[in-house]
Design an enzyme around this catalytic site. Sequence first.
Site, PDB file in Angstrom:
ATOM      1  CE  LYS A   1      -1.581   2.475   3.309  1.00 20.07           C
ATOM      2  NZ  LYS A   1      -2.199   3.013   4.536  1.00 20.07           N
TER       3      LYS A   1
ATOM      4  CG  ASP B   1      -7.329   3.366   1.872  1.00 18.36           C
ATOM      5  OD1 ASP B   1      -8.224   2.860   1.153  1.00 18.36           O
ATOM      6  OD2 ASP B   1      -7.324   4.573   2.176  1.00 18.36           O
TER       7      ASP B   1
END
Length: 293
Positions: free
Chosen positions: A191, A210
Amino acid sequence: MPRGVMPRQPARTGRQDKVRGGPHASRTKNGGVATGALARPSRGKASAAAPKERRKAAAKFSAAKVKGYNPIAPERVAEILKRLDQLYPDVTCALTHSSAWELLVATILSAQSTDVNVNRVTPELFRKYPTVEAFAALTPEQLQPDIRSTGFFRNKSKSVVGAAKKIMADFGGQVPMNMKDLLTLPGVARKTANVVLGSWFKIADGIVVDTHVTRIARRLELSANPDPQKIEQDLMQIIPREKWILFAHQLIWHGRKLCYARKPKCADCLLENICHAADKTWSTVELHKNAKA
């Protein structure tokens, strides 16, 4: 009638008189015994049909898909992208930064925190420590007071200082521009690496996943996986590569503006009539029980 004596009140079922269909008991259409004005209907065809009616009503909101329905059909995905473009045409990363290093630090600090909170901390942090070298010269304990308000500050301080030292030692003080090298930095997973590559270097190597992206991808049935890495792989299969960077930003902004984890504002959402999420607060379409965050 003597004072204080109340007449006996009949029970709703009529059972207090033990009525069992004597000669004076009236009969219902279905052959049941009516024991008075408040008697229950007998268990005939009407009551037997009730469960069927309930099942039909429940089927409206069941997970059974409409025949031929494919949540990841190219036409549906294209429509989702079109509507996201209308809602969020040019959104970007909300973390304040002026370099790849600042974005890397801000993204590490944003874990289990909010972008607003991180943006309160980073201006003074980068004024105090303006370069990668300045961070690399610190110990995690020295950094902790500066980032305490972002939460999990002990682990984050180790990650930031460790990443700075690694960048100085192995990458000449420059944040790597590829996924493989970014993933060698302490505190950096896919991420964070995708945020840096996409938002700073404009390299679409993957899709940022996320909590917002996870929630909305599952509600829109673009992925049924709970694991962020598997969700990313699912999204990469159906979203055109040239849209990967913007798409992630759009879902993140959508999660902040409308598609909340609790009580999403479905009545205000442009995607409402193509969203079958089970946890919608308002809907004009059938709900699918497995389509939820």
